[in-house]
Design an enzyme around this catalytic site. Structure first.
Site, short mmCIF file in Angstrom:
data_model
loop_
_atom_site.label_atom_id
_atom_site.label_comp_id
_atom_site.label_asym_id
_atom_site.label_seq_id
_atom_site.Cartn_x
_atom_site.Cartn_y
_atom_site.Cartn_z
N LYS A 165 0.85 -1.19 0.00
CA LYS A 165 0.00 0.00 0.00
C LYS A 165 0.89 1.24 0.00
CE LYS A 165 -3.65 0.14 2.63
NZ LYS A 165 -4.39 0.10 3.93
C1 E4P Z 1 -7.62 0.94 4.26
O1 E4P Z 1 -6.94 0.92 3.27
C2 E4P Z 1 -7.61 2.11 5.16
O2 E4P Z 1 -6.35 2.14 5.74
C3 E4P Z 1 -8.67 2.02 6.22
O3 E4P Z 1 -9.78 1.35 5.73
C4 E4P Z 1 -9.07 3.35 6.80
O4 E4P Z 1 -10.24 3.14 7.55
P1 E4P Z 1 -10.70 4.14 8.71
O5 E4P Z 1 -11.10 5.43 8.07
O6 E4P Z 1 -11.86 3.44 9.36
O7 E4P Z 1 -9.54 4.29 9.64
#
Ligand code: E4P
Length: 227
Positions: free
Chosen positions: A86
């Site tokens: 990522k």
């Molecule tokens: C996924 O790629 C993200 O890091 C994550 O879903 C963010 O989610 P949140 O806004 O609930 O922290």
């Protein structure tokens, strides 16, 4: 549509893998820190739980492209199976995505807030983009609209990048994203469990069982019935 767990909690992943048709696990630095465990041993534990086929998403920490690429290589060397790195969609992140594409390292562009963020990441070579639905909503934006527009742009311009929508706080958001045609969603364990919850299901099941017991006395009679 892919169903991915957004968590690094071993107990939760173990339970969801047993009961739900799960395609992978996404993590981010905050999710990892929540578990208070060493980074790579935790990720290796997740890998052994989910098997080699399911996708495991691990985020880089560095801010510049050169270090992002080094971290991405390190992650891919340390972990077996289907791993995606990522990368936040900054300018340095876009550069890293381009370099990693050349090396054959698969990426997901994260922290996607606008369709143009997604367009750039897709064109740079990201395999997935992760629009942050709830965080967009919290900024008085419209997360579902952003996802719909990303999908439309990818279709019109023949970009093969997939949309793994992320950041959800309720089932309705996931429902709307599914209708918009996202390729997948990643959600917290409690939200994935909430997808199966409906008071009528329990009520219906109880009634079916009561009717059966009232007539035949016990459940095992089904297996003893002649075919
Ligand atoms: C996924 O790629 C993200 O890091 C994550 O879903 C963010 O989610 P949140 O806004 O609930 O922290």
């Amino acid at each position: 549509m892919q169903l991915v767990i957004d968590s690094a909690n071993i107990e939760s992943i173990n339970k969801l893998i047993e009961f739900f048709p799960i395609d992978g696990v996404t993590t981010n630095p905050s999710i990892i820190v929540n578990e208070q465990k060493p980074f790579f041993p935790l990720l290796k534990e997740i890998r052994s739980l989910i098997g080699e086929e399911r996708e495991l998403f691990v985020q880089v920490i560095a801010k510049n492209a050169k270090e992002m690429v080094e971290e991405a290589r390190f992650i891919c060397e340390a972990l077996s199976g289907n791993v995606l790195v990522k990368v936040p969609v900054t300018m340095e992140g876009l550069k890293a995505i381009k370099l990693l594409k050349v090396e054959g390292i698969r990426t997901l562009a994260t922290t996607i807030y606008t369709p143009m963020n997604a367009y750039l990441a897709a064109k740079a070579g990201a395999e997935y983009v992760a629009p942050y639905v709830n965080r967009i909503d919290n900024l008085t934006g419209d997360g579902v609209k952003v996802v719909s527009e990303i999908i439309e742009i990818f279709k019109r311009h023949h970009l093969s990048c997939k949309v793994l929508a992320a950041s959800f706080k309720n089932v309705q958001q996931i429902h709307n994203i599914s209708l918009a045609g996202a390729h997948g969603i990643t959600a917290a364990p409690e939200l994935i469990e909430a997808l199966v919850e409906h008071p009528s299901i329990k009520e219906n099941v109880e009634k079916f069982r009561k009717d059966w017991f009232d007539e035949y006395g016990k459940e095992s009679l089904l297996l003893n019935s002649s075919k």
